[in-house]
Design a protein around this motif. Structure first.
Motif, PDB file in Angstrom:
ATOM      1  N   GLU A  78      -0.863  22.184   4.514  1.00  0.00           N
ATOM      2  CA  GLU A  78      -0.517  20.775   4.255  1.00  0.00           C
ATOM      3  C   GLU A  78      -1.731  19.869   4.480  1.00  0.00           C
ATOM      4  O   GLU A  78      -1.985  18.952   3.692  1.00  0.00           O
ATOM      5  CB  GLU A  78       0.647  20.334   5.157  1.00  0.00           C
ATOM      6  N   ALA A  79      -2.462  20.121   5.553  1.00  0.00           N
ATOM      7  CA  ALA A  79      -3.664  19.315   5.825  1.00  0.00           C
ATOM      8  C   ALA A  79      -4.694  19.521   4.724  1.00  0.00           C
ATOM      9  O   ALA A  79      -5.293  18.549   4.231  1.00  0.00           O
ATOM     10  CB  ALA A  79      -4.247  19.682   7.185  1.00  0.00           C
ATOM     11  N   LEU A  80      -4.908  20.761   4.317  1.00  0.00           N
ATOM     12  CA  LEU A  80      -5.898  21.039   3.273  1.00  0.00           C
ATOM     13  C   LEU A  80      -5.494  20.424   1.938  1.00  0.00           C
ATOM     14  O   LEU A  80      -6.368  20.035   1.154  1.00  0.00           O
ATOM     15  CB  LEU A  80      -6.134  22.541   3.128  1.00  0.00           C
ATOM     16  N   SER A  81      -4.194  20.280   1.693  1.00  0.00           N
ATOM     17  CA  SER A  81      -3.753  19.663   0.437  1.00  0.00           C
ATOM     18  C   SER A  81      -4.156  18.187   0.371  1.00  0.00           C
ATOM     19  O   SER A  81      -4.235  17.608  -0.705  1.00  0.00           O
ATOM     20  CB  SER A  81      -2.243  19.826   0.249  1.00  0.00           C
ATOM     21  N   VAL A  82      -4.424  17.592   1.526  1.00  0.00           N
ATOM     22  CA  VAL A  82      -4.916  16.210   1.594  1.00  0.00           C
ATOM     23  C   VAL A  82      -6.444  16.195   1.662  1.00  0.00           C
ATOM     24  O   VAL A  82      -7.105  15.404   0.979  1.00  0.00           O
ATOM     25  CB  VAL A  82      -4.319  15.485   2.826  1.00  0.00           C
ATOM     26  N   ILE A  83      -7.016  17.075   2.459  1.00  0.00           N
ATOM     27  CA  ILE A  83      -8.467  17.082   2.702  1.00  0.00           C
ATOM     28  C   ILE A  83      -9.264  17.503   1.472  1.00  0.00           C
ATOM     29  O   ILE A  83     -10.292  16.886   1.158  1.00  0.00           O
ATOM     30  CB  ILE A  83      -8.797  17.994   3.908  1.00  0.00           C
TER      31      ILE A  83
END
Length: 162
Positions: A116-121
């Protein structure tokens, strides 16, 4: 040229230490293993030996400014291995001090980032990198500041909420 993503387990931590110039003074077994370098190759090498070209320079500028001023920072980092594979980390970087309170190096503990974090980063870093190519680090900084303002968060609030 390899370009495969490597992963490590949720419960594992990558640990390294550097001197004040960013040269590696310690790496745990997982750090050595995932990097693809031998311990001898890593020790005394600049930590940026692992810098992936997809990483915006702005993120490292923020990181260095923060830790050199005695503050911690959290950051998502895409690293490149010796054989050109890559892996993502969620890094917590802190200064290390001697007995008199002088900064003598930096300590980084990295864990596996969430999807989920990587989908933003990942899209953010792509945008920052494109801005950097157009107008240098100042353009990249403007893009980040605009996004943070739209979210009503500072950098730390944004990163820690992911």
């Amino acid at each position: 040229m390899a370009n495969n993503e490597l992963f490590f387990q949720d419960e594992e931590f990558i640990v390294s230490k550097t001197d004040t110039s960013g040269n590696i003074t310690y790496g745990n077994d997982l750090f050595i293993q995932i990097s693809g370098y031998s311990e001898k190759e890593l020790l005394r090498s600049p930590h940026n030996i692992l810098r992936h070209p997809d990483m915006p320079k702005l993120i490292f500028k923020l990181l260095w400014e923060r830790v050199q001023n005695g503050k911690e920072i959290f950051a998502y980092v895409k690293n490149q291995t010796k054989d050109k594979n890559y892996y993502w980390v969620f890094a917590h970087v802190t200064p290390s001090y001697d007995n008199s309170g002088k900064i003598i190096g930096f300590h980084s503990v990295r864990r596996k980032p969430t999807p989920e974090a990587l989908s933003v980063i990942i899209p953010l870093y792509t945008s920052l990198l494109n801005g950097e190519k157009r107008g240098g680090i100042n353009e990249s900084k403007s893009i980040l500041e605009k996004q943070l303002a739209q979210l009503g968060k500072n950098y730390d609030q944004f990163i820690l909420a992911l």
